[in-house]
Design a protein around this motif. Structure first.
Motif, PDB file in Angstrom:
ATOM      1  N   UNK A 154       0.843  -1.197   0.000  1.00 39.24           N
ATOM      2  CA  UNK A 154       0.000   0.000   0.000  1.00 39.24           C
ATOM      3  C   UNK A 154       0.876   1.245   0.000  1.00 39.24           C
ATOM      4  N   UNK A 155       0.809   1.975  -1.087  1.00 40.56           N
ATOM      5  CA  UNK A 155       1.596   3.195  -1.235  1.00 40.56           C
ATOM      6  C   UNK A 155       0.882   4.327  -0.498  1.00 40.56           C
ATOM      7  N   UNK A 156       1.663   5.151   0.182  1.00 42.38           N
ATOM      8  CA  UNK A 156       1.101   6.294   0.909  1.00 42.38           C
ATOM      9  C   UNK A 156       0.439   7.262  -0.066  1.00 42.38           C
ATOM     10  N   UNK A 157      -0.582   7.972   0.400  1.00 46.42           N
ATOM     11  CA  UNK A 157      -1.277   8.918  -0.486  1.00 46.42           C
ATOM     12  C   UNK A 157      -0.377  10.101  -0.873  1.00 46.42           C
ATOM     13  N   UNK A 158      -0.646  10.701  -2.038  1.00 48.71           N
ATOM     14  CA  UNK A 158       0.179  11.814  -2.509  1.00 48.71           C
ATOM     15  C   UNK A 158       0.295  12.972  -1.508  1.00 48.71           C
ATOM     16  N   UNK A 209       6.344   3.018   0.474  1.00 52.99           N
ATOM     17  CA  UNK A 209       5.688   1.712   0.298  1.00 52.99           C
ATOM     18  C   UNK A 209       5.208   1.104   1.616  1.00 52.99           C
ATOM     19  N   UNK A 210       5.340   1.821   2.726  1.00 54.41           N
ATOM     20  CA  UNK A 210       4.791   1.358   3.996  1.00 54.41           C
ATOM     21  C   UNK A 210       5.690   0.470   4.831  1.00 54.41           C
ATOM     22  N   UNK A 211       6.947   0.319   4.452  1.00 48.72           N
ATOM     23  CA  UNK A 211       7.861  -0.527   5.219  1.00 48.72           C
ATOM     24  C   UNK A 211       8.356   0.193   6.476  1.00 48.72           C
TER      25      UNK A 211
END
Length: 119
Positions: free
Chosen positions: A12-16, A106-108
């Motif tokens: 899940x990519x963080x929002x812009x 990328x949420x890592x």
């Protein structure tokens, strides 16, 4: 487990808006200076679609909206390996900045680069 070990559909990519706020903070953060800081800012700008060429590999995503999850993960892997196209070496501090920024995107990581240690 790193995001590169996860199935690509589960990353899940963080929002812009969150990435943009992190880029503004990195511009003002004393910990994000020099080659490391340039790597952080380059990765965040690329993740937002603000530059065409990826910061380490110089690959250009074909999607006009910016890099997709596979692009982000491929660039994260290249930054971690400190290698660009054709085996070209990339400055390790620059690559570390790119790696830390993309791992956060990328949420890592829980915190953006320059905002304290990862998780």
């Amino acid at each position: 487990m790193t995001v590169q070990d996860m199935p690509r559909g589960t990353v899940r990519v963080r929002p812009p808006q969150e990435i943009g706020a992190a880029m503004e903070a990195a511009n003002a953060e004393p910990a994000c200076t020099g080659r490391f800081g340039r790597g952080v800012l380059g990765a965040l700008r690329w993740a937002l679609g603000g530059q065409v060429a990826a910061p380490v590999t110089a690959a250009a995503p074909l999607d006009a909206a910016g890099p997709t999850v596979p692009h982000l993960l491929d660039e994260l892997g290249a930054a971690r390996a400190c290698a660009g196209p054709g085996g070209r070496r990339v400055d390790p501090e620059y690559a570390r900045g790119v790696s830390e920024a993309l791992a956060w995107v990328c949420g890592e990581r829980d915190r953006p680069p320059g905002d304290g240690p990862a998780r």
